[in-house]
Design a protein around this motif. Structure first.
Motif, PDB file in Angstrom:
ATOM      1  N   GLY A   1      60.715  96.076 136.789  1.00 16.24           N
ATOM      2  CA  GLY A   1      59.761  94.938 137.596  1.00 16.24           C
ATOM      3  C   GLY A   1      59.639  93.946 136.884  1.00 16.24           C
ATOM      4  N   VAL A   2      59.547  92.654 137.484  1.00 19.51           N
ATOM      5  CA  VAL A   2      59.287  91.385 137.057  1.00 19.51           C
ATOM      6  C   VAL A   2      58.409  90.550 137.983  1.00 19.51           C
ATOM      7  CG1 VAL A   2      60.112  89.184 135.840  1.00 19.51           C
ATOM      8  CG2 VAL A   2      61.334  91.468 135.543  1.00 19.51           C
ATOM      9  N   LYS A   3      57.186  90.035 137.280  1.00 13.11           N
ATOM     10  CA  LYS A   3      56.226  89.192 138.183  1.00 13.11           C
ATOM     11  C   LYS A   3      55.814  88.279 137.243  1.00 13.11           C
ATOM     12  CE  LYS A   3      52.685  89.620 141.849  1.00 13.11           C
ATOM     13  NZ  LYS A   3      53.594  89.239 142.763  1.00 13.11           N
ATOM     14  N   ASP A   4      55.673  86.851 137.630  1.00 13.07           N
ATOM     15  CA  ASP A   4      55.391  85.653 137.003  1.00 13.07           C
ATOM     16  C   ASP A   4      55.857  85.709 135.319  1.00 13.07           C
ATOM     17  OD1 ASP A   4      53.829  84.993 139.141  1.00 13.07           O
ATOM     18  OD2 ASP A   4      52.142  86.373 138.347  1.00 13.07           O
ATOM     19  N   GLY A   5      57.089  86.169 135.408  1.00 13.85           N
ATOM     20  CA  GLY A   5      57.970  85.991 134.285  1.00 13.85           C
ATOM     21  C   GLY A   5      57.860  87.075 133.183  1.00 13.85           C
ATOM     22  N   LEU A   6      56.947  88.151 133.465  1.00 13.21           N
ATOM     23  CA  LEU A   6      56.374  89.117 132.761  1.00 13.21           C
ATOM     24  C   LEU A   6      57.290  90.520 133.296  1.00 13.21           C
ATOM     25  CD1 LEU A   6      52.981  88.404 131.635  1.00 13.21           C
ATOM     26  CD2 LEU A   6      54.925  87.999 130.515  1.00 13.21           C
ATOM     27  N   ILE A   7      57.479  91.437 132.398  1.00  9.60           N
ATOM     28  CA  ILE A   7      57.657  92.817 132.811  1.00  9.60           C
ATOM     29  C   ILE A   7      56.510  93.794 133.242  1.00  9.60           C
ATOM     30  CG2 ILE A   7      58.475  95.157 132.220  1.00  9.60           C
ATOM     31  CD1 ILE A   7      60.301  93.304 130.054  1.00  9.60           C
ATOM     32  N   VAL A   8      56.591  93.921 134.479  1.00 12.93           N
ATOM     33  CA  VAL A   8      55.181  94.656 134.849  1.00 12.93           C
ATOM     34  C   VAL A   8      55.380  96.268 135.154  1.00 12.93           C
ATOM     35  CG1 VAL A   8      54.446  92.426 135.948  1.00 12.93           C
ATOM     36  CG2 VAL A   8      55.661  93.805 137.377  1.00 12.93           C
ATOM     37  N   GLY A   9      56.673  96.586 135.244  1.00 14.56           N
ATOM     38  CA  GLY A   9      56.696  97.988 135.332  1.00 14.56           C
ATOM     39  C   GLY A   9      58.292  98.677 135.236  1.00 14.56           C
ATOM     40  N   ILE A  10      58.536  99.802 134.812  1.00 16.62           N
ATOM     41  CA  ILE A  10      59.680 100.257 134.525  1.00 16.62           C
ATOM     42  C   ILE A  10      59.591 101.518 135.275  1.00 16.62           C
ATOM     43  CG2 ILE A  10      61.255 101.441 132.852  1.00 16.62           C
ATOM     44  CD1 ILE A  10      59.985  99.634 130.856  1.00 16.62           C
ATOM     45  N   TYR A  11      60.686 101.953 136.411  1.00 16.22           N
ATOM     46  CA  TYR A  11      60.445 102.956 137.340  1.00 16.22           C
ATOM     47  C   TYR A  11      61.577 103.675 137.426  1.00 16.22           C
ATOM     48  CZ  TYR A  11      57.657  98.824 138.742  1.00 16.22           C
ATOM     49  OH  TYR A  11      56.595  97.492 138.726  1.00 16.22           O
ATOM     50  N   ALA A  12      61.500 105.192 137.664  1.00 14.97           N
ATOM     51  CA  ALA A  12      62.469 105.931 138.097  1.00 14.97           C
ATOM     52  C   ALA A  12      62.699 105.845 139.437  1.00 14.97           C
ATOM     53  CB  ALA A  12      62.030 107.325 137.716  1.00 14.97           C
TER      54      ALA A  12
END
Length: 453
Positions: free
Chosen positions: A27-38
């Motif tokens: 997941g990406v928000k405002d150009g940054l990685i915010v989460g890695i999800y199963a």
């Protein structure tokens, strides 16, 4: 399902720092990685990239790019080529044909070129005048220079000088205090210039003469000298474009003694030998030169064994007229490479030789980002990092076509080479900048990346 809505969600086989996570969401928000999800935990999204069956690498960091050695190239072309090759950050060399970057004024001017022209992110190296003037060093460090590039070989006394031993003895302790790497072009010009003069006098100007006049000892002597300097002055040494395994034997020995040294190689030292010179001619005239097949195999083994820190392109795209002279010595040295480095290393390293995907991500992204202090933003897929991705279709087979590349050169020593694995999409800070053969980023979409302290 997460309650947060992200700007961008990607799904594919994600290359993380220590393993490949299959069918995973990022997941990406405002150009940054915010989460890695199963699967099943992914958030709502505004945009979705379905890369199922494809490999999502961190955006690549090419630690050796010359955008201004040839003024036809500039950031306009080099960074477009980077985008097309899955490279989201280039580390730009300071030896520009319009003037080397050794003071604040030139450094700031180059920052404006990034803001005006770059299509991917750019970190900048600085250099030092031949006489060893360090008056601007502290200010350059404050501006975020990611290191210093010097030479043991004199190409030009102003633009690309040899820094003599007495000057090195004076300046290296001060450069050591910056905590930044000091990288060197490692060749002995006294040996090389004498051999070239002899070969010209004897009329030996065929393509392989470039290799014969730059024998391995011209490189190993320079490396050994700089390792001794690093031992006694404690500076952080980086060895650029290493071409021969004997250099690595020495580097390993000095590492055992506590010397802080990193070393890179380039795809051409893994894929081309001196036996190819008759066919490739000046397209493979690069410094240091191509070595014999035994050295090439030794470099591959060293890469597999973890003795090399990373692979960089040494992108140097001369116009065709600088590569067309029958006298090999009258041609420019260097080749374009930022667009081909990832597909070549995937095809030749992963597919043919079984290098694992995590290791390739380290060799082409994480390791150079860490060494040049860009790892607060670049080099890996992790929460808080810039959302930079290179997406490869691992099964696509294709032929490299230099005429279709983004560099101004439009030639390559790899023209016509069959490659397995193709960059199909590149993402820079959450925005797709290359997709299915087209560069989408505009001049100025790239940004300057300073080293963290």
């Amino acid at each position: 399902m997460s309650s947060t809505t992200v700007d961008l969600l990607l799904k594919g086989d994600v290359v993380l720092s220590d393993h490949v996570s299959k069918d995973t969401y990022v997941g990406v928000k405002d150009g940054l990685i915010v989460g890695i999800y199963a699967d099943g935990n992914a958030p709502e999204y505004k945009e979705f990239i379905d890369a199922s069956g494809k490999i999502i690498f961190p955006g690549m960091v090419d630690a050796h790019v010359h955008s201004y050695s040839n003024m036809h190239e500039q950031f306009t072309h080099s960074t477009a080529a980077a985008a097309a090759g899955g490279v989201t950050t280039i580390i730009e060399m300071p030896y520009d044909s319009c003037g080397p970057v050794f003071d604040v004024a030139q450094f700031k001017e180059k920052q404006t070129w990034i803001a005006d022209k770059a299509k991917v992110d750019v970190a900048l190296l600085s250099t030092i005048k031949k006489q060893g003037d360090l008056s601007e060093v502290d200010a350059l460090v404050e501006l975020g220079t990611c290191g210093f590039k010097l030479s043991a070989f004199e190409t030009d006394p102003y633009r690309f000088p040899r820094i003599d031993d007495d000057v090195l003895w004076k300046i290296l302790p001060k450069l050591a205090e910056t905590g930044l790497p000091v990288g060197f072009h490692c060749e002995n010009d006294v040996i090389i210039e004498a051999l070239i003069a002899q070969y010209k006098e004897e009329g030996k100007t065929y393509p392989k003469a470039h290799c014969e006049t730059r024998p391995p000892i011209s490189e190993t002597l320079a490396v050994s000298k700089l390792l001794e300097f690093a031992y006694w002055t404690k500076f952080s040494l980086h060895v650029y474009h290493n071409s021969h395994p004997r250099c690595l034997d020495m580097i390993d020995w000095y590492k055992e003694q506590g010397v802080d040294v990193s070393v890179e190689t380039c795809p051409h030292y893994l894929l081309i030998s001196d036996e190819d010179m008759a066919e490739k001619k000046a397209f493979a005239k690069i410094n240091p030169p191509m070595r014999d097949p035994q050295a090439v195999e030794g470099m591959w083994q060293a890469l597999i064994d973890g003795r090399l820190n990373w692979v960089a392109s040494d992108h140097a795209p001369w116009p065709l007229e600088r590569k067309s002279n029958e006298v090999i010595f009258d041609n420019g040295s260097g080749a374009p490479g930022v667009e081909s480095i990832l597909p070549l290393m995937f095809s030749e390293g992963v597919v043919k030789r079984g290098i694992d995907l995590v290791k390739l991500g380290q060799l082409l992204a994480a390791n150079p980002a860490e060494r040049f202090k860009l790892d607060h933003r670049k080099g890996k897929i992790a929460v808080g990092m810039d959302a930079d991705f290179a997406i490869i279709d691992p099964n696509e087979e294709w032929f490299f076509n230099a005429a279709e590349t983004q560099s101004s050169a439009k030639w390559s020593p790899y023209d016509g080479k069959k490659i397995t694995g193709r960059v199909v999409k590149t993402v820079l800070r959450g925005t797709t900048i290359f997709d299915q053969g087209k560069v989408l980023s505009k001049e100025g979409d790239g940004a300057y990346v300073g080293a963290h302290r």
